[in-house]
Design a protein around this motif. Sequence first.
Motif, PDB file in Angstrom:
ATOM      1  N   UNK A   1       0.810  -1.214   0.000  1.00 38.87           N
ATOM      2  CA  UNK A   1       0.000   0.000   0.000  1.00 38.87           C
ATOM      3  C   UNK A   1       0.842   1.263   0.000  1.00 38.87           C
ATOM      4  N   UNK A   2       2.075   1.213   0.520  1.00 39.15           N
ATOM      5  CA  UNK A   2       2.900   2.403   0.627  1.00 39.15           C
ATOM      6  C   UNK A   2       3.853   2.582  -0.545  1.00 39.15           C
ATOM      7  N   UNK A   3       3.921   1.629  -1.462  1.00 42.46           N
ATOM      8  CA  UNK A   3       4.850   1.729  -2.568  1.00 42.46           C
ATOM      9  C   UNK A   3       4.302   2.674  -3.640  1.00 42.46           C
ATOM     10  N   UNK A   4       5.148   3.582  -4.124  1.00 39.94           N
ATOM     11  CA  UNK A   4       4.699   4.454  -5.201  1.00 39.94           C
ATOM     12  C   UNK A   4       4.631   3.689  -6.512  1.00 39.94           C
ATOM     13  N   UNK A   5       3.831   4.184  -7.408  1.00 41.28           N
ATOM     14  CA  UNK A   5       3.732   3.580  -8.727  1.00 41.28           C
ATOM     15  C   UNK A   5       5.010   3.870  -9.492  1.00 41.28           C
ATOM     16  N   UNK A   6       5.413   2.959 -10.324  1.00 40.66           N
ATOM     17  CA  UNK A   6       6.643   3.110 -11.086  1.00 40.66           C
ATOM     18  C   UNK A   6       6.408   3.800 -12.415  1.00 40.66           C
ATOM     19  N   UNK A   7       5.875   4.984 -12.393  1.00 39.00           N
ATOM     20  CA  UNK A   7       5.584   5.717 -13.615  1.00 39.00           C
ATOM     21  C   UNK A   7       6.847   6.400 -14.128  1.00 39.00           C
ATOM     22  N   UNK A   8       7.315   6.064 -15.321  1.00 37.58           N
ATOM     23  CA  UNK A   8       8.543   6.685 -15.825  1.00 37.58           C
ATOM     24  C   UNK A   8       8.387   8.176 -16.109  1.00 37.58           C
ATOM     25  N   UNK A   9       7.178   8.661 -16.277  1.00 37.62           N
ATOM     26  CA  UNK A   9       6.980  10.094 -16.518  1.00 37.62           C
ATOM     27  C   UNK A   9       7.292  10.920 -15.277  1.00 37.62           C
ATOM     28  N   UNK A  10       7.110  10.336 -14.098  1.00 35.57           N
ATOM     29  CA  UNK A  10       7.506  11.043 -12.879  1.00 35.57           C
ATOM     30  C   UNK A  10       9.018  11.227 -12.846  1.00 35.57           C
ATOM     31  N   UNK A  11       9.752  10.187 -13.184  1.00 37.02           N
ATOM     32  CA  UNK A  11      11.212  10.283 -13.217  1.00 37.02           C
ATOM     33  C   UNK A  11      11.654  11.308 -14.251  1.00 37.02           C
ATOM     34  N   UNK A  12      11.056  11.288 -15.417  1.00 37.69           N
ATOM     35  CA  UNK A  12      11.375  12.256 -16.466  1.00 37.69           C
ATOM     36  C   UNK A  12      11.067  13.677 -15.997  1.00 37.69           C
ATOM     37  N   UNK A  13       9.951  13.851 -15.326  1.00 36.23           N
ATOM     38  CA  UNK A  13       9.572  15.166 -14.822  1.00 36.23           C
ATOM     39  C   UNK A  13      10.540  15.690 -13.774  1.00 36.23           C
ATOM     40  N   UNK A  14      11.002  14.805 -12.881  1.00 34.24           N
ATOM     41  CA  UNK A  14      11.987  15.220 -11.878  1.00 34.24           C
ATOM     42  C   UNK A  14      13.280  15.686 -12.547  1.00 34.24           C
ATOM     43  N   UNK A  15      13.739  14.936 -13.533  1.00 29.33           N
ATOM     44  CA  UNK A  15      14.987  15.286 -14.194  1.00 29.33           C
ATOM     45  C   UNK A  15      14.875  16.591 -14.968  1.00 29.33           C
ATOM     46  N   UNK A  16      13.819  16.718 -15.753  1.00 28.30           N
ATOM     47  CA  UNK A  16      13.656  17.917 -16.573  1.00 28.30           C
ATOM     48  C   UNK A  16      13.419  19.147 -15.706  1.00 28.30           C
ATOM     49  N   UNK A  17      12.584  19.023 -14.708  1.00 32.07           N
ATOM     50  CA  UNK A  17      12.308  20.193 -13.863  1.00 32.07           C
ATOM     51  C   UNK A  17      13.524  20.587 -13.045  1.00 32.07           C
ATOM     52  N   UNK A  18      14.312  19.616 -12.588  1.00 24.16           N
ATOM     53  CA  UNK A  18      15.530  19.947 -11.857  1.00 24.16           C
ATOM     54  C   UNK A  18      16.521  20.701 -12.724  1.00 24.16           C
ATOM     55  N   UNK A  19      16.725  20.220 -13.947  1.00 31.69           N
ATOM     56  CA  UNK A  19      17.637  20.888 -14.875  1.00 31.69           C
ATOM     57  C   UNK A  19      17.111  22.281 -15.214  1.00 31.69           C
ATOM     58  N   UNK A  20      15.824  22.393 -15.455  1.00 32.52           N
ATOM     59  CA  UNK A  20      15.249  23.686 -15.832  1.00 32.52           C
ATOM     60  C   UNK A  20      15.331  24.694 -14.682  1.00 32.52           C
ATOM     61  N   UNK A  21      14.912  24.302 -13.501  1.00 29.95           N
ATOM     62  CA  UNK A  21      14.859  25.233 -12.367  1.00 29.95           C
ATOM     63  C   UNK A  21      16.265  25.678 -11.960  1.00 29.95           C
ATOM     64  N   UNK A  22      17.163  24.723 -11.771  1.00 30.63           N
ATOM     65  CA  UNK A  22      18.504  25.104 -11.332  1.00 30.63           C
ATOM     66  C   UNK A  22      19.317  25.743 -12.459  1.00 30.63           C
ATOM     67  N   UNK A  23      19.039  25.371 -13.711  1.00 29.13           N
ATOM     68  CA  UNK A  23      19.673  26.059 -14.825  1.00 29.13           C
ATOM     69  C   UNK A  23      19.210  27.502 -14.921  1.00 29.13           C
ATOM     70  N   UNK A  24      17.925  27.728 -14.720  1.00 31.33           N
ATOM     71  CA  UNK A  24      17.397  29.101 -14.733  1.00 31.33           C
ATOM     72  C   UNK A  24      17.955  29.905 -13.560  1.00 31.33           C
ATOM     73  N   UNK A  25      18.096  29.270 -12.417  1.00 41.25           N
ATOM     74  CA  UNK A  25      18.693  29.946 -11.264  1.00 41.25           C
ATOM     75  C   UNK A  25      20.149  30.320 -11.548  1.00 41.25           C
ATOM     76  N   UNK A  26      20.890  29.403 -12.154  1.00 45.54           N
ATOM     77  CA  UNK A  26      22.267  29.690 -12.531  1.00 45.54           C
ATOM     78  C   UNK A  26      22.360  30.783 -13.576  1.00 45.54           C
ATOM     79  N   UNK A  27      21.439  30.771 -14.533  1.00 47.61           N
ATOM     80  CA  UNK A  27      21.417  31.817 -15.553  1.00 47.61           C
ATOM     81  C   UNK A  27      21.153  33.184 -14.926  1.00 47.61           C
ATOM     82  N   UNK A  28      20.198  33.226 -14.003  1.00 44.71           N
ATOM     83  CA  UNK A  28      19.896  34.477 -13.322  1.00 44.71           C
ATOM     84  C   UNK A  28      21.078  34.985 -12.502  1.00 44.71           C
ATOM     85  N   UNK A  29      21.761  34.076 -11.825  1.00 44.31           N
ATOM     86  CA  UNK A  29      22.942  34.478 -11.068  1.00 44.31           C
ATOM     87  C   UNK A  29      24.073  34.923 -11.996  1.00 44.31           C
ATOM     88  N   UNK A  30      24.203  34.265 -13.147  1.00 45.87           N
ATOM     89  CA  UNK A  30      25.192  34.702 -14.133  1.00 45.87           C
ATOM     90  C   UNK A  30      24.928  36.130 -14.593  1.00 45.87           C
TER      91      UNK A  30
END
Length: 84
Positions: free
Chosen positions: A19-48
Amino acid sequence: MAQQKPPTEHTGSSPESTTDQPKGDPWHAFGYLVSGVFVYGALGWGLDRWLGTTYLVAIGILLGAVFGIYMTWARFRQPSTDQK
């Protein structure tokens, strides 16, 4: 009228673990990767732009990828069954 069927029980080693196991949806993994790159890349761009540097966007993209991989690992890892 259509009749509703009761939910079926999951067959597994223990009911708590299924009951406590999350579903193994690959779109969640893709979303984590893309959003992490986008958010921290945008933060780095702003700091640049603010600091007048050129390397923080690359550091932000790399950190975003690392944090995205960590979030994927933290969400989809199997919970430990060793309880004392």
